[in-house]
Design a protein around this motif. Structure first.
Motif, PDB file in Angstrom:
ATOM      1  N   ALA A   1      12.685  12.642  23.625  1.00  0.00           N
ATOM      2  CA  ALA A   1      11.865  13.732  23.091  1.00  0.00           C
ATOM      3  C   ALA A   1      11.574  14.762  24.178  1.00  0.00           C
ATOM      4  N   ARG A   2      11.167  15.932  23.735  1.00  0.00           N
ATOM      5  CA  ARG A   2      10.742  16.994  24.648  1.00  0.00           C
ATOM      6  C   ARG A   2       9.264  17.249  24.378  1.00  0.00           C
ATOM      7  N   PHE A   3       8.569  17.810  25.376  1.00  0.00           N
ATOM      8  CA  PHE A   3       7.132  17.967  25.229  1.00  0.00           C
ATOM      9  C   PHE A   3       6.613  19.214  25.931  1.00  0.00           C
TER      10      PHE A   3
ATOM     11  N   SER B   1       5.277  17.680  20.788  1.00  0.00           N
ATOM     12  CA  SER B   1       6.329  16.732  21.119  1.00  0.00           C
ATOM     13  C   SER B   1       7.305  16.662  19.959  1.00  0.00           C
TER      14      SER B   1
ATOM     15  N   THR C   1       5.422  13.562  17.865  1.00  0.00           N
ATOM     16  CA  THR C   1       6.866  13.354  17.877  1.00  0.00           C
ATOM     17  C   THR C   1       7.399  12.895  16.524  1.00  0.00           C
TER      18      THR C   1
ATOM     19  N   HIS D   1      -0.739  19.806  22.529  1.00  0.00           N
ATOM     20  CA  HIS D   1       0.361  18.888  22.856  1.00  0.00           C
ATOM     21  C   HIS D   1       1.400  18.981  21.748  1.00  0.00           C
TER      22      HIS D   1
ATOM     23  N   TYR E   1      10.678  13.268  27.790  1.00  0.00           N
ATOM     24  CA  TYR E   1      10.286  11.878  27.986  1.00  0.00           C
ATOM     25  C   TYR E   1      11.006  10.997  26.987  1.00  0.00           C
TER      26      TYR E   1
END
Length: 120
Positions: free
Chosen positions: A96-98, A116, A33, A114, A80
């Motif tokens: 944030a988006r994931f 983010s 992130t 992953h 999230y």
């Protein structure tokens, strides 16, 4: 499968470095992130979490959707929030988006990929 994301959220919120890094595959990929680096492998992933967990994050899922690919892999996408320590010592909220890609390795599901990013 259903608990994989919750486990990650709980371990991040507890700042459990070994627990978080242990969720990733040996060749896992992380686009963090708060980072501009593609991190591949547990050593590079640990590097990111040394920085991120020092912010004492408290994570919570806002909304998510799981897609089961087969018995051995699935994705989870969504939003999230992280409450983190800011540079001035105050707490701030980051939205944030994931996307997580989980793959079964041995008897456990590991994070293969992953991504983010902070919400625009």
């Amino acid at each position: 499968m259903e608990n994989a994301l919750k486990k990650w959220i709980d371990l991040v919120s507890a700042q459990d470095m070994d627990g978080v890094v242990g969720l990733y595959a040996e060749d896992g990929l992380l686009l963090g992130t708060f980072s501009d680096e593609i991190r591949i492998g547990k050593d590079k992933i640990r590097e990111y979490f040394e920085f991120f967990l020092a912010k004492i994050p408290k994570a919570s899922v806002v909304k998510s959707k799981m897609h089961v690919i087969d018995d051995n892999s699935f994705t989870v996408n969504g939003f999230y929030d992280f409450e983190v320590n800011s540079n001035n010592g105050d707490r701030e909220l980051a939205h944030a988006r994931f996307t997580f890609v989980f793959q079964k390795q041995d008897q456990d599901f590991k994070i293969l990929s992953h991504h983010s990013s902070v919400m625009p």
